[in-house]
Design a protein around this motif. Structure first.
Motif, PDB file in Angstrom:
ATOM      1  N   ILE A 102       0.768  -0.986  -0.348  1.00 22.38           N
ATOM      2  CA  ILE A 102      -0.425  -0.370  -0.103  1.00 22.38           C
ATOM      3  C   ILE A 102       0.871   1.266  -0.182  1.00 22.38           C
ATOM      4  O   ILE A 102       0.197   1.923  -0.354  1.00 22.38           O
ATOM      5  CB  ILE A 102      -0.341   0.103   1.020  1.00 22.38           C
ATOM      6  N   THR A 135       1.994   1.912  -3.568  1.00 27.24           N
ATOM      7  CA  THR A 135       0.697   2.171  -4.289  1.00 27.24           C
ATOM      8  C   THR A 135       0.572   3.972  -4.522  1.00 27.24           C
ATOM      9  O   THR A 135       0.526   4.416  -5.688  1.00 27.24           O
ATOM     10  CB  THR A 135       0.209   1.358  -4.159  1.00 27.24           C
ATOM     11  N   TRP A 136       0.619   4.530  -3.561  1.00 23.27           N
ATOM     12  CA  TRP A 136      -0.412   5.659  -3.084  1.00 23.27           C
ATOM     13  C   TRP A 136       1.412   6.570  -2.857  1.00 23.27           C
ATOM     14  O   TRP A 136       1.235   7.117  -3.602  1.00 23.27           O
ATOM     15  CB  TRP A 136      -0.930   5.946  -1.542  1.00 23.27           C
ATOM     16  N   SER A 163      -2.488   2.900  -9.833  1.00 21.01           N
ATOM     17  CA  SER A 163      -4.116   2.630  -9.744  1.00 21.01           C
ATOM     18  C   SER A 163      -4.481   1.897  -8.770  1.00 21.01           C
ATOM     19  O   SER A 163      -3.696   0.949  -8.601  1.00 21.01           O
ATOM     20  CB  SER A 163      -5.089   1.667 -11.156  1.00 21.01           C
ATOM     21  N   SER A 164      -5.783   2.136  -8.273  1.00 20.81           N
ATOM     22  CA  SER A 164      -6.098   1.202  -6.707  1.00 20.81           C
ATOM     23  C   SER A 164      -7.640   1.495  -6.737  1.00 20.81           C
ATOM     24  O   SER A 164      -8.385   1.843  -7.155  1.00 20.81           O
ATOM     25  CB  SER A 164      -5.894   2.165  -5.443  1.00 20.81           C
ATOM     26  N   GLU A 207      -5.558   6.333  -0.191  1.00 24.07           N
ATOM     27  CA  GLU A 207      -4.322   5.441   1.222  1.00 24.07           C
ATOM     28  C   GLU A 207      -5.556   5.779   2.414  1.00 24.07           C
ATOM     29  O   GLU A 207      -5.696   4.015   2.563  1.00 24.07           O
ATOM     30  CB  GLU A 207      -3.373   6.364   1.342  1.00 24.07           C
ATOM     31  N   ASP A 232      -7.773   2.835   2.130  1.00 20.84           N
ATOM     32  CA  ASP A 232      -6.818   1.578   1.118  1.00 20.84           C
ATOM     33  C   ASP A 232      -6.863   0.291   2.662  1.00 20.84           C
ATOM     34  O   ASP A 232      -6.652  -0.735   2.617  1.00 20.84           O
ATOM     35  CB  ASP A 232      -5.788   1.542   1.020  1.00 20.84           C
TER      36      ASP A 232
END
Length: 655
Positions: free
Chosen positions: A531, A534-535, A540-541, A546, A549
């Motif tokens: 995570i 990703t951020w 893409s999420s 966040e 997530d």
């Protein structure tokens, strides 16, 4: 129906398809036009299918009428046995009686000889190797391995040491990253999944010790510095080449003779690539002067004559790499592993590499393969590599495919086929286009699976297929029928409500796994390290932010811990997010408890590492293929927590 759609279907393109969420999708006309332009106009129906007739052992064999006329013929089995057979008409095709013996046979029909590939019912299996016993093994990134005598990165010698260390602790297999040939002159080309050729080996993994040298240079740190490490290793190997004995010269000459034209062309490619890369930074053969684009050109012959020593160096490196990989497999089986190394077959190759230069007609020119948007890659993926063209496979009697399988399992006891879905269909994207502008191209799966089973049995090598992502209907049953082990990865084995399946829910004929090189490690997942990435990188999420997530991950951690405790792999309350060790222990015990014939645990999970080897969709943003183990393998396995973890896994498998 439009003429465009007719052409697309004749070429094997799937106009309508279903995505990973089950939603119907249609390829745009613009995409179809661009893909057809790259494919050209040849269609499967135009192929002469007498080049290689592929059939099943024990079943009558049919041949096209164009192959011969009805009447007597002679069958020559691979072992030299000769039989008289009768070709009879069956509808609009010819038929000969069933052949019970698998192998590559010949049918002499007078004016021509028809090649037959008679396939067994299934691939060689874990049960064939060890009976009903369930087995386990780690998966490793070869370059990440360390040995007692540390160097900048791991090689086949380091791999041999790791194999012995794991065999001593009960492992029967050792899955490895791809060992295909890369571009040795270009230190930026170190991804194992974008090879120059899958027919030859990554010479940087050659063990200098087997040539009487030692890996020199400073020991590597936590991250591999490929920019400096590759030239330094090549200097070490060059010194070994310059000082080679007469006995080594003779061995290399025999190896080169046996390798034939394909090996010679690959060595020429490496020498040419080094030459033009040094002159102009040319990355692929398309950037060379046009006189060198044809491997049979006079310019290439002149270059070979003028640079015979350089070409000899690359032949020597291939010989040494093959000898080193053989030694690693012998180390694994000699130490007690039933399977030994499980090689990894990348799905394709670089369009500017050796195979594309040597045999351009084998490949999809002007197209990159990849994947449509799915949970593994929400934006879709275009990998920048190419693959075999289906019409070329038929035209050549599948010769390049057979050669690729043999190269992969020639020094191993098994093979993992990366993106095995590509045996059924490939997502092809016009060069420079978005991955969403691709389409599925149908592959000759039935014949490819038959040949895979035949080569697997001949080599007595197990087969694992990476069946993750958008799996087409009917593909997994076809894998099961062929005796391929699917991959059952902890994170994806869930019920309809999102809960994790219990160990008993895993398939017997599968490889159960805690993760892969493209996924978060158990420790990293528990901490939410994926995570973070990703951020941080703006990837893409499915979540709006966040915080959402991380809230979802907290709920997932509870689901996972509940599954662990229900299975008896863990007890007590759920550990806090910063205390991942109990979750790592439980994950290994959980996967070990599955009925799956094989359990594979990444070395990162064996030691409880937080970072993963590769973050798909990134190049420089994440240190892909650069992370190293913190110590030599035997030292890591001697750590108290790792010793206990591995002992519990081994006991679970044997119990």
């Amino acid at each position: 129906m439009s003429t465009l759609h007719d052409r697309a279907r004749r070429a094997g393109l799937q106009i309508d398809w279903e995505d990973a969420q089950g939603h119907a999708q249609r390829v745009s006309d613009a995409s179809l036009t661009a893909i057809l332009a790259a494919l050209g106009e040849s269609a499967p129906d135009d192929m002469d299918d007498c080049g290689l007739v592929i059939a099943d052992a024990g079943r009558a064999i049919t041949l096209p009428r164009t192959c011969a006329a009805p009447g007597p013929a002679e069958l020559i089995l691979e072992n030299g046995e000769r039989r008289h057979v009768m070709l009879t008409l069956s509808g609009d095709r010819l038929e000969i009686p069933a052949i019970a013996t698998p192998g590559y046979h010949r049918l002499d029909v007078g004016s021509r000889e028809v090649q037959l590939a008679v396939a067994p019912a299934r691939c060689f299996s874990v049960a064939d190797a060890v009976g009903a016993r369930r087995i386990w093994g780690p998966s490793v990134q070869i370059a990440a391995l360390r040995d007692r005598a540390d160097s900048a990165f791991g090689d086949f010698g380091t791999l041999a040491s790791a194999a012995r260390a794991f065999a001593a602790r009960g492992a029967d297999a050792l899955a490895i990253s791809p060992v295909h040939a890369l571009f040795p002159a270009d230190s930026s080309r170190f991804s194992p999944y974008a090879p120059s050729s899958r027919l030859f080996l990554n010479v940087l993994y050659a063990d200098p010790a087997l040539a009487g040298a030692a890996a020199t240079g400073p020991a590597g740190g936590d991250l591999i510095d490929w920019h400096h490490a590759i030239p330094e290793r090549l200097r070490t190997l060059r010194a070994a080449y310059d000082g080679r004995s007469d006995a080594v010269r003779a061995e290399v000459a025999a190896y080169a003779l046996n390798g034939g034209e394909d090996l010679e062309r690959h060595a020429r490619f490496d020498a040419l690539h080094a030459h033009f890369f040094a002159l102009s930074g040319a990355r692929g053969w398309q950037d060379w002067p046009s006189a060198y684009h044809d491997p049979a050109s006079p310019a290439v012959d002149r270059f070979a004559a003028e640079h015979a020593d350089e070409i000899g160096f690359y032949l020597f490196l291939q010989w040494l790499a093959a000898r080193s990989l053989q030694a690693a497999q012998r180390a694994a089986t000699g130490a007690g592993m039933a399977i030994g190394l499980i090689a990894d077959l990348a799905v394709g190759m670089d369009a500017g590499g050796s195979h594309a230069w040597s045999r351009p007609g084998d490949l999809l020119t002007g197209l990159s393969i990849g994947a449509p948007p799915d949970p593994l890659g929400p934006d879709g993926q275009s990998w920048g590599i190419t693959a075999f063209a289906p019409d070329a496979l038929r035209r050549t009697g599948f010769a390049p495919y057979i050669a690729t399988l043999r190269a992969a399992i020639g020094h191993a006891g098994g093979i993992r086929i990366d993106h095995a879905l590509g045996l059924r269909r490939l997502w092809v994207v016009p060069e420079g286009a978005s991955p969403t502008e691709g389409a599925y191209l149908t592959m000759p799966m039935t014949d490819m699976l038959r040949l895979l089973a035949l080569e697997s049995q001949r080599a007595q090598a197990i087969v694992i297929g990476e069946d993750l992502g958008t799996v087409p209907e009917g593909f997994r049953p076809a894998m099961d029928a062929a005796g391929m082990l699917g991959m059952r990865v902890l994170w994806f084995e869930r019920d309809a409500a999102g809960g994790f399946l219990p160990p008993a829910g895993y398939a017997r004929d599968a490889a159960a796994m805690t993760g892969t090189h493209d996924l978060a490690t158990v420790a990293g997942w528990w901490r939410g390290r994926d995570i973070d990435w990703t951020w941080r990188l703006g990837r893409s999420s499915p979540f709006p932010d966040e915080a959402a997530d991380r809230i979802a991950r907290a709920a997932d951690r509870t689901r996972l811990w509940d599954a662990f405790t229900a299975a008896g792999a863990a007890d007590g309350p759920e550990p806090p997010v910063e205390a991942e060790a109990p979750a790592v222990d439980a994950a290994l015990a959980f996967i070990g408890a599955t009925p799956s014939a094989l359990a594979i645990v990444p070395l990162e999970d064996v030691i409880g590492a937080v970072e993963q080897p590769n973050l798909p969709g990134t190049i420089d943003e994440h240190p892909n293929w650069r992370r190293r183990m913190p110590d030599a393998t035997d030292a890591l396995l001697a750590r108290a927590e790792v010793t206990a973890r591995v002992a519990a896994l081994d006991a679970t498998r044997r119990g």
